[in-house]
Enzyme design. Structure first.
Site, mmCIF file in Angstrom:
data_model
loop_
_atom_site.group_PDB
_atom_site.id
_atom_site.type_symbol
_atom_site.label_atom_id
_atom_site.label_comp_id
_atom_site.label_asym_id
_atom_site.label_seq_id
_atom_site.Cartn_x
_atom_site.Cartn_y
_atom_site.Cartn_z
ATOM 1 N N TRP B 319 -30.560 -28.840 -28.049
ATOM 2 C CA TRP B 319 -29.437 -28.890 -28.988
ATOM 3 C C TRP B 319 -29.277 -30.302 -29.548
ATOM 4 C CZ3 TRP B 319 -24.986 -31.768 -29.162
ATOM 5 C CH2 TRP B 319 -24.010 -31.363 -30.061
ATOM 6 N N HIS B 320 -29.613 -31.301 -28.734
ATOM 7 C CA HIS B 320 -29.410 -32.688 -29.163
ATOM 8 C C HIS B 320 -30.435 -33.145 -30.190
ATOM 9 C CE1 HIS B 320 -27.086 -32.668 -25.376
ATOM 10 N NE2 HIS B 320 -26.325 -33.525 -26.027
ATOM 11 N N GLY B 321 -31.566 -32.493 -30.285
ATOM 12 C CA GLY B 321 -32.541 -32.935 -31.275
ATOM 13 C C GLY B 321 -33.861 -32.221 -31.121
ATOM 14 N N PHE B 466 -26.143 -35.024 -34.124
ATOM 15 C CA PHE B 466 -26.446 -33.791 -33.389
ATOM 16 C C PHE B 466 -25.679 -32.629 -34.018
ATOM 17 C CE2 PHE B 466 -26.741 -36.767 -29.549
ATOM 18 C CZ PHE B 466 -27.989 -37.170 -29.937
#
Lengths: 539, 466
Positions: B319-321, B466
């Site tokens: 989800w963060h990248g 994000f």
């Protein structure tokens, strides 16, 4: 009173109080600015402190303007690979890349030698089209009327035999061997690999490096440099003397298992000091002894061990036994033809640091090394000195000129190249910007270069001039550290590429204008290999 | 518009005062919607189209699901999820996926979409809108007023970096006749002050003074310096993101909303699972409710709970990248949570106390710090460079070359983080008891301190990406 009204009134009072303070700070800042422009003395310190909090200053967009203004470009910049935000509401990228049309200048970079150093500090107009563009750096030629500063080095390059040596003195920007390493690689790729050249026996490992080499040290060595003194005036060719303890040793190999040099290293020198109470030293090449002797003597003197190895070597080791021995450094060279670019950076030094040297000692050390070019890149640690804070900074010239003359004293016939410090920033009222003293210093150094007959390369303008250190820090990958002082490895490489471009362009121009034919033949390199004790220099 | 700017501190009171001067809840929603649009347009106007698309897709999907026959609803939900997550996948993950296809199948040159910038906040509002549609599918009533719905999705305090709100939390408050109390204002301004301090006096100072430099040239630093930089980065991340949340909660409070906390002193966690219950809580809750539980959660025997844990944590990481670093980050955390679960399930295991608890905290904290290498690195190669630098040059140990300022900020920051929670509550309440003039003066003094001791132009919040 209804609680809702109480809340609303509290909200208004709170923000009105904060707003009043902010408005007062802005007014104080504005009044102070205008009075300063009119020549009044600075306001009391308390008002200066209040003014710091000014959220808006004249000349800046009005508050909320950026929110309401039409948007032309994205306000968020993200790293292409990770998507991480790297800047928000950034200023436009500096116009750092001159177009071919804008880069029209004199065909001979040397013609750009200025009458007014400040006026000619803008490099893009003088950049010859032959210099490649490496954004965000700006193509910047050498300023070297008739190539007079560089001729000895160019002659050595054109000779086709032997080595062309450059001694590049500087501070922390040089100690990491980033800029110099790139110049060395570039020139060696074109003119031949002369080897790593000089390596100090005692690098300050926290700032100094030779990325092309691997070192392993045993024992507690004591290192003195011209930064803080304490070495009795004798700091060797590189400005650093390191005393090996009894049984201490230093081994040098190539980095990460690679060869030390792409060429065949055939020449080795170990520079050390003899004196009372010293022990003996030893030296090995690829594990085979190449000499050793007692370093004990009644009086201090500088000497060296010289060894030529026909088949080459890939590992050196030396050390002390029976007592301490002060070492200056080692020389690792090929037979040539090729270029040797000595990185002689000492962290934290400025022009006056060279006063720690015994002048005769330094001259003899430089003379012994026989460089064809002395490169001087000093001043990054001097931006805070009072003489650079006022007027045009001309009072700085004598300090700087003294260092230039001292460094050239051992090789008066060598060429000379003055390279300015890199851009440096500060945070004024919280906003990062170029230190005001940088431009003064650059102008003074350019003037000194012209007076001393040295070539000049404006590293500050090569970075893009004012604000470059801030802009370089915002690049991805970052080209500068966030301390606003130092360049990242990528940034150092970029500056090194620019300097190498300028030197090569200068050389090509010298060749094209008949330089090799016009110049008197350079003498062949004198034989080397002897051990020459140097007597104690006069204090 | 960045929270930590003077512009925002003009924008917020203007909106708040106008909001409280309006009478009806629907007019207030209209105002908040317009204010949110202005707030978001300040970033990049074209991003608004993506936000509008995701929001409209969610609104229409909820209508369609509510009106559909029960047996059609799951299919409609799947369709809606694809449609709503498409922009996120396109902007955030397409390059990553196609690049890896090209590596796995040599010779193939897949079509690669043009690299645009990531619409700010897309991960947050996409998840939020999707949760709303899932909740409707699960039987929650849909929002019939498009203005309230749009305000719920675009509410500017949480729009670009959370907390990720559930529809019922905000929609319920939007339709209430809210009242602004003096306590709301005091506590709201307190949270704004805390957020300002965390962001400008801690996060930005550490980022500029230590973190960015070390991660730019890790090989130029000793192992000890890299280790200190990792501790600095760990604190910086917390100060940055929780500072944003403080702004969000404080801003919302001034508008009469109570939105949930997103952090609970995460570095006091005594296990990695506990860490995720304290760090970005609203995201952890989201993946728990919409990924972990649907997968079966901890039910079932054998390896199933472990697999569910691993899948959930990898999704949390990614989800963060779109980067292998985040995949590995998720796997590492998944392994740690799974290991912890296995350890706790051993026969005879009892909850540790005293030294045992301290040991667990120490291990957890060190794990979180070291794993941050992956979080900050540009790619796995870069992570390798940082890790190599971390274990190198320990023979050259000396005082790390960071400014006294940066050291002081780091020590103070960790010191505050490890104080008892009731101290912070007590400080907040004392602040809220002060006269309104004192609140304003405190805010002004903090602004001055940020200029004097900060690093200048505020940096973007990390989680904006994000």
């Amino acid at each position: 009173m209804p609680s809702e009204n109480q809340g609303l009134r509290s909200l208004i009072v709170a923000f009105a109080t904060a707003g009043a303070f902010a408005a007062a700070a802005s007014v104080v800042a504005e009044v102070g600015k205008r009075r300063a422009e009119e020549g009044y003395i600075e306001p009391p310190p308390l008002l200066l402190v209040v003014a710091e909090a000014a959220p808006w200053r004249s000349g800046s967009p009005p508050p909320l303007w950026r929110v309401l203004a039409p948007k032309g470009t994205p306000r968020v910049v993200e790293d292409e690979r990770t998507g991480l935000v790297v800047a928000a509401e950034v200023e436009p990228e500096p116009e750092a890349v001159p177009t071919q049309e804008a880069a029209v200048g004199p065909s001979n970079p040397g013609d750009a030698a200025p009458a007014d150093p400040v006026a000619t500090a803008a490099p893009s107009a003088a950049a010859p089209t032959s210099l490649p563009t490496r954004a965000p750096a700006v193509p910047t030629p050498l300023i070297d009327a008739d190539h007079r500063g560089m001729i000895p080095f160019y002659q050595a390059l054109s000779r086709g035999t032997g080595l062309a040596r450059a001694a590049h003195y500087g501070d922390s920007t040089i100690a990491a061997d980033g800029i110099t390493g790139t110049v060395r690689r570039r020139l060696q790729a074109r003119f031949g690999d002369g080897g790593p050249g000089w390596v100090d026996a005692g690098l300050d490992p926290r700032w100094s490096a030779r990325p092309d080499l691997g070192t392993k040290r045993t024992g507690e060595w004591e290192t003195k440099s011209i930064l803080l003194g304490g070495g009795n005036g004798r700091y060797g060719y590189g400005g650093v003397v390191s005393t090996a303890p009894p049984d201490g040793s230093l081994t040098i190999t190539g980095a990460k298992g690679a060869k030390i040099s792409s060429g065949t290293l055939t020449h080795f020198e170990l520079w050390y000091q003899v004196g009372p109470g010293h022990g003996a030293f030893w030296a090995n090449l690829d594990g085979a002894s190449v000499g050793g002797a007692a370093a004990d003597a009644d009086a201090r003197a500088d000497t060296r061990l010289v060894s030529d190895v026909g088949e080459g070597y890939s590992k050196i080791a030396f050390g002390a036994s029976g007592g301490p021995v002060p070492f200056y450094g080692v020389v690792m060279e090929t037979a040539g033809p090729g270029v040797v670019w000595d990185a002689l950076g000492v962290v934290g030094v400025g022009s006056r640091s060279f006063n720690y040297f015994n002048k005769a000692h330094l001259a003899s050390q430089v003379e012994r090394r026989r460089p064809e070019l002395i490169v001087i890149q000093l001043g990054g640690n001097e931006l805070g000195i009072p003489v650079l804070q006022r007027g045009d900074g001309h009072e700085y010239a004598p300090y700087y000129r003294a260092a230039v003359d001292l460094l050239r004293s051992g090789a008066p016939n060598a060429g000379c190249l003055i390279v300015t410090p890199l851009d440096q920033g500060t945070r004024e009222g919280g906003t990062p910007m170029t230190k005001p003293a940088v431009k003064r210093q650059v102008a003074v150094q350019q003037k000194v270069a012209a007076e001393a007959g040295c070539a000049f390369w404006n590293a500050f303008e090569a970075m893009g001039g004012e604000g470059a250190i801030v802009a370089w820090g915002k690049r991805k990958p970052p080209l500068a550290w966030t301390d606003l002082l130092h360049l990242s490895a990528a940034g150092q490489d970029l500056v090194g590429q620019g300097l190498a471009d300028a030197i090569e362009a200068g050389y090509d121009d010298w060749v094209a204008t008949g330089g090799p034919d016009a110049a008197p033949p350079t003498p062949a390199e004198p034989p080397r290999g002897e051990v020459l004790p140097i007597p104690e220099p006069a204090p | 518009m960045l929270f930590s700017t003077f512009d925002y501190f003009l924008f917020l009171p203007l909106v708040a005062v106008a909001h409280w001067l309006l009478g009806s809840t629907r007019t207030r929603s209209w105002l908040l919607l317009v204010a949110s649009a202005v707030f978001y347009l300040a970033w990049n106007p074209s991003d608004t189209l993506v936000l509008f698309y995701v929001g409209a897709a969610g609104y229409l999907a909820a209508i369609a699901i509510e009106r559909a026959k029960p047996e059609q609803r799951t299919a409609l939900l799947s369709l809606a999820a694809v449609a709503m997550l498409a922009p996120l996948c396109f902007y955030k993950y397409a390059h990553f996926a196609l690049d890896n296809v090209a590596v796995l199948i040599p010779g193939i040159t897949p079509w690669v979409p043009p690299k645009g910038h990531l619409p700010i906040g897309i991960s947050f509002y996409s998840f939020q809108a999707l949760a709303y549609v899932i909740d409707v599918r699960r039987g929650q009533p849909r929002e019939r007023d498009p203005v309230h719905y749009a305000t719920f999705l675009c509410f500017f305090p949480h729009l670009v970096a959370g907390p990720i709100l559930r529809a019922h939390i905000l929609l319920g408050q939007l339709k209430q006749d809210r009242v602004l109390t003096r306590s709301d204002v005091g506590q709201g301004i307190w949270r704004l002050c805390v957020g300002l301090g965390k962001k400008l006096l801690i996060a930005d100072v550490l980022q500029q003074g230590i973190v960015d430099t070390v991660f730019t040239d890790p090989a130029a630093f000793t192992g000890l310096e890299v280790l200190v930089a990792l501790y600095a980065y760990t604190l910086m991340m917390y100060a940055d993101f929780s500072g944003y949340t403080d702004f969000a909660i404080g801003s919302a409070r001034l508008l009469g909303f109570h939105i949930p906390e997103n952090f609970d002193r995460p570095y006091q966690a005594t296990s990695v699972a506990d860490y995720w219950r304290r760090w970005h809580k609203t995201l952890s809750d989201w993946v728990r409710d919409y990924v972990y539980y649907p997968l079966g959660g901890s039910r079932g025997g054998g390896l199933r709970p472990y697999v569910n844990t691993m899948v959930t944590l990898v999704i949390l990481g990614v989800w963060h990248g779109a980067n292998w670093t985040f995949v590995v980050y998720g796997v590492l955390h998944g392994c740690a949570v799974a290991l912890n679960r296995w350890w706790r399930k051993r026969p005879g295991w009892t909850e540790p106390r005293g030294a045992g608890l301290a040991w667990r905290w120490l291990l957890t904290f060190q794990f979180v710090v070291i794993a941050r290498i992956l979080f900050r690195s540009n790619d796995l190669g870069h992570a390798g460079e940082v890790a190599t630098a971390l274990v190198s040059r320990w023979d050259e140990v000396s005082m790390p070359r960071y400014s006294l300022h940066a050291w002081a900020v780091m020590l103070a920051g960790y010191g505050i983080h490890f104080t008892p929670k009731h101290w912070a509550i007590h400080a907040r309440d004392r602040f809220a008891d002060l006269p309104a003039v004192a609140w304003g003066f405190g805010l002004a003094m903090l602004g001055w301190a940020c200029v004097h001791y900060g690093v200048g132009d505020s940096l973007a919040f990390i989680y904006y990406a994000f």
